[in-house]
Write a protein that holds these residues in place. Structure first.
Motif, PDB file in Angstrom:
ATOM      1  N   GLU A 115       0.824  -1.213   0.000  1.00 42.68           N
ATOM      2  CA  GLU A 115       0.000   0.000   0.000  1.00 42.68           C
ATOM      3  C   GLU A 115       0.862   1.269   0.000  1.00 42.68           C
ATOM      4  O   GLU A 115       0.545   2.241  -0.702  1.00 42.68           O
ATOM      5  N   SER A 116       1.947   1.244   0.754  1.00 43.56           N
ATOM      6  CA  SER A 116       2.768   2.467   0.755  1.00 43.56           C
ATOM      7  C   SER A 116       3.507   2.612  -0.568  1.00 43.56           C
ATOM      8  O   SER A 116       3.720   3.730  -1.038  1.00 43.56           O
ATOM      9  N   ALA A 117       3.825   1.477  -1.202  1.00 42.28           N
ATOM     10  CA  ALA A 117       4.450   1.552  -2.530  1.00 42.28           C
ATOM     11  C   ALA A 117       3.474   2.162  -3.538  1.00 42.28           C
ATOM     12  O   ALA A 117       3.866   2.991  -4.375  1.00 42.28           O
ATOM     13  N   ILE A 118       2.216   1.757  -3.428  1.00 41.86           N
ATOM     14  CA  ILE A 118       1.190   2.318  -4.321  1.00 41.86           C
ATOM     15  C   ILE A 118       1.117   3.835  -4.138  1.00 41.86           C
ATOM     16  O   ILE A 118       1.157   4.612  -5.103  1.00 41.86           O
ATOM     17  N   LYS A 119       1.061   4.246  -2.862  1.00 38.61           N
ATOM     18  CA  LYS A 119       0.973   5.686  -2.566  1.00 38.61           C
ATOM     19  C   LYS A 119       2.159   6.448  -3.134  1.00 38.61           C
ATOM     20  O   LYS A 119       2.012   7.507  -3.745  1.00 38.61           O
ATOM     21  N   LYS A 120       3.334   5.836  -2.942  1.00 43.40           N
ATOM     22  CA  LYS A 120       4.560   6.476  -3.402  1.00 43.40           C
ATOM     23  C   LYS A 120       4.516   6.654  -4.924  1.00 43.40           C
ATOM     24  O   LYS A 120       4.763   7.738  -5.443  1.00 43.40           O
ATOM     25  N   HIS A 121       4.123   5.577  -5.628  1.00 43.33           N
ATOM     26  CA  HIS A 121       4.066   5.650  -7.088  1.00 43.33           C
ATOM     27  C   HIS A 121       2.999   6.636  -7.564  1.00 43.33           C
ATOM     28  O   HIS A 121       3.175   7.294  -8.579  1.00 43.33           O
ATOM     29  N   GLN A 122       1.915   6.708  -6.805  1.00 46.80           N
ATOM     30  CA  GLN A 122       0.855   7.636  -7.201  1.00 46.80           C
ATOM     31  C   GLN A 122       1.353   9.078  -7.141  1.00 46.80           C
ATOM     32  O   GLN A 122       0.980   9.908  -7.984  1.00 46.80           O
ATOM     33  N   THR A 123       2.175   9.362  -6.121  1.00 47.43           N
ATOM     34  CA  THR A 123       2.745  10.714  -6.050  1.00 47.43           C
ATOM     35  C   THR A 123       3.725  10.935  -7.188  1.00 47.43           C
ATOM     36  O   THR A 123       3.796  12.024  -7.771  1.00 47.43           O
ATOM     37  N   GLU A 124       4.463   9.878  -7.498  1.00 52.38           N
ATOM     38  CA  GLU A 124       5.446   9.980  -8.579  1.00 52.38           C
ATOM     39  C   GLU A 124       4.794  10.275  -9.942  1.00 52.38           C
ATOM     40  O   GLU A 124       5.414  10.851 -10.817  1.00 52.38           O
ATOM     41  N   LEU A 125       3.521   9.857 -10.059  1.00 54.42           N
ATOM     42  CA  LEU A 125       2.807  10.058 -11.324  1.00 54.42           C
ATOM     43  C   LEU A 125       2.806  11.532 -11.748  1.00 54.42           C
ATOM     44  O   LEU A 125       2.888  11.859 -12.926  1.00 54.42           O
ATOM     45  N   TYR A 126       2.725  12.421 -10.718  1.00 53.31           N
ATOM     46  CA  TYR A 126       2.663  13.859 -11.024  1.00 53.31           C
ATOM     47  C   TYR A 126       3.966  14.382 -11.583  1.00 53.31           C
ATOM     48  O   TYR A 126       3.994  15.382 -12.279  1.00 53.31           O
ATOM     49  N   ALA A 127       5.035  13.682 -11.269  1.00 52.69           N
ATOM     50  CA  ALA A 127       6.356  14.201 -11.630  1.00 52.69           C
ATOM     51  C   ALA A 127       6.893  13.672 -12.957  1.00 52.69           C
ATOM     52  O   ALA A 127       7.912  14.150 -13.447  1.00 52.69           O
ATOM     53  N   VAL A 128       6.199  12.639 -13.556  1.00 52.96           N
ATOM     54  CA  VAL A 128       6.775  12.033 -14.769  1.00 52.96           C
ATOM     55  C   VAL A 128       6.699  12.981 -15.966  1.00 52.96           C
ATOM     56  O   VAL A 128       5.803  13.815 -16.059  1.00 52.96           O
ATOM     57  N   LYS A 130       5.456   7.413 -21.843  1.00 49.15           N
ATOM     58  CA  LYS A 130       6.005   6.070 -21.639  1.00 49.15           C
ATOM     59  C   LYS A 130       6.238   5.809 -20.148  1.00 49.15           C
ATOM     60  O   LYS A 130       5.854   4.776 -19.596  1.00 49.15           O
ATOM     61  N   GLU A 131       6.856   6.824 -19.530  1.00 52.72           N
ATOM     62  CA  GLU A 131       7.125   6.726 -18.087  1.00 52.72           C
ATOM     63  C   GLU A 131       5.810   6.600 -17.305  1.00 52.72           C
ATOM     64  O   GLU A 131       5.688   5.795 -16.385  1.00 52.72           O
ATOM     65  N   TYR A 132       4.844   7.405 -17.756  1.00 49.70           N
ATOM     66  CA  TYR A 132       3.542   7.427 -17.088  1.00 49.70           C
ATOM     67  C   TYR A 132       2.876   6.045 -17.165  1.00 49.70           C
ATOM     68  O   TYR A 132       2.416   5.487 -16.172  1.00 49.70           O
ATOM     69  N   THR A 133       2.843   5.470 -18.376  1.00 45.06           N
ATOM     70  CA  THR A 133       2.219   4.156 -18.573  1.00 45.06           C
ATOM     71  C   THR A 133       2.928   3.091 -17.749  1.00 45.06           C
ATOM     72  O   THR A 133       2.282   2.246 -17.111  1.00 45.06           O
ATOM     73  N   SER A 134       4.236   3.145 -17.770  1.00 44.98           N
ATOM     74  CA  SER A 134       4.992   2.120 -17.039  1.00 44.98           C
ATOM     75  C   SER A 134       4.721   2.204 -15.532  1.00 44.98           C
ATOM     76  O   SER A 134       4.536   1.187 -14.858  1.00 44.98           O
ATOM     77  N   LEU A 135       4.653   3.410 -15.035  1.00 35.84           N
ATOM     78  CA  LEU A 135       4.365   3.607 -13.606  1.00 35.84           C
ATOM     79  C   LEU A 135       2.941   3.151 -13.274  1.00 35.84           C
ATOM     80  O   LEU A 135       2.683   2.494 -12.264  1.00 35.84           O
ATOM     81  N   GLN A 136       2.035   3.509 -14.190  1.00 36.05           N
ATOM     82  CA  GLN A 136       0.634   3.109 -14.001  1.00 36.05           C
ATOM     83  C   GLN A 136       0.500   1.574 -13.974  1.00 36.05           C
ATOM     84  O   GLN A 136      -0.227   1.004 -13.161  1.00 36.05           O
ATOM     85  N   GLU A 184       2.797  -0.493 -13.103  1.00 32.84           N
ATOM     86  CA  GLU A 184       3.369  -0.970 -11.842  1.00 32.84           C
ATOM     87  C   GLU A 184       2.360  -0.828 -10.694  1.00 32.84           C
ATOM     88  O   GLU A 184       2.193  -1.725  -9.878  1.00 32.84           O
ATOM     89  N   ILE A 185       1.662   0.322 -10.694  1.00 33.01           N
ATOM     90  CA  ILE A 185       0.633   0.545  -9.665  1.00 33.01           C
ATOM     91  C   ILE A 185      -0.452  -0.519  -9.766  1.00 33.01           C
ATOM     92  O   ILE A 185      -0.881  -1.100  -8.760  1.00 33.01           O
TER      93      ILE A 185
END
Ligand SMILES: [Zn+2]
Length: 236
Positions: A71-84, A88-94, A96-97
């Protein structure tokens, strides 16, 4: 009936009872250990249930920690979404989430299963623990009863042994030792009735001559087939 023969028949009745009581007494320790063994088995089973419960509790704790990590990994990645910067980066992060969410959902299902199992096991464990208490008392009562029986049988046995001693002094030594020898060899019955002209020990026909000898009651006559001492009971 020849008085010796009659005494021997009485002696045999006493001996049969002595054998029976001796056997009953010697069976008691086995009965006591069977009761104890059964109770030990039951105790072991109850302990095993407790062990299983403890194990799945640990399992549940670990799953909860695992879930928190996801759950904390999900949260972390969700915040990272704003910074991509790139799609390509966005899709890959999504992706992963999404994977993490699937994992988390599986773990949640697992935890629910463990909770259900815990409830069932808890129920079985409590039931087993309650039965154990009752059965311990039952076992103690049964052992006490067996010990009382053993004591009563032992008293009965010594009474019969005394009776036996009193009887054997009245029997001619030769007749007594013959009786003892045959009884030992035949595992119990040394003296048998003639029934319908047959030896009731081995069921072989007895010749009329021999029957007449037995009926004369002058000496101990043995079955020619099985060597048991024969006696004749006059019909009334
Ligand atoms: Zn016979």
């Amino acid at each position: 009936m020849n008085s010796n023969l009659e005494l021997l028949v009485n002696l045999q009745n006493i001996d049969i009872n002595i054998d029976k009581i001796t056997k009953q007494i010697s069976d008691i320790p086995q009965e006591v250990s069977t009761l104890k063994e059964n109770f030990e088995q039951e105790t072991k089973h109850t302990e095993e249930l407790k062990g299983e419960l403890d194990t799945i509790q640990i399992d549940r704790k670990n799953k909860e920690i695992e879930l928190e990590t996801k759950e904390s990994a999900i949260k972390k990645h969700q915040t990272e979404l704003y910074a991509v910067k790139t799609n390509k980066e966005y899709t890959s992060l999504q992706n992963e989430i999404n994977t993490l969410k699937k994992d988390a959902s599986k773990i949640e299902d697992n935890i629910l299963e463990i909770m259900e199992l815990t409830e069932q096991l808890n129920h079985r464990f409590k039931e087993a623990r309650n039965n154990l208490k009752k059965d311990e008392q039952n076992m103690k009562d049964e052992i006490k009863e067996l010990e009382d029986t053993q004591e009563a049988l032992s008293a009965d046995l010594s009474g019969r042994q005394k009776q036996r001693d009193e009887l054997t002094v009245k029997i001619l030594p030769g007749a007594l030792s013959r009786y003892e020898k045959i009884r030992k060899k035949k595992k119990g019955t040394a003296i048998v009735k003639i029934k319908d002209n047959n030896c009731s020990g081995c069921n072989m026909k007895i010749t009329l001559d021999l029957i007449n000898e037995v009926r004369k009651n002058k000496e101990l006559i043995c079955c020619e087939n099985c060597s048991r001492i024969l006696y004749w009971e006059e019909k009334e």
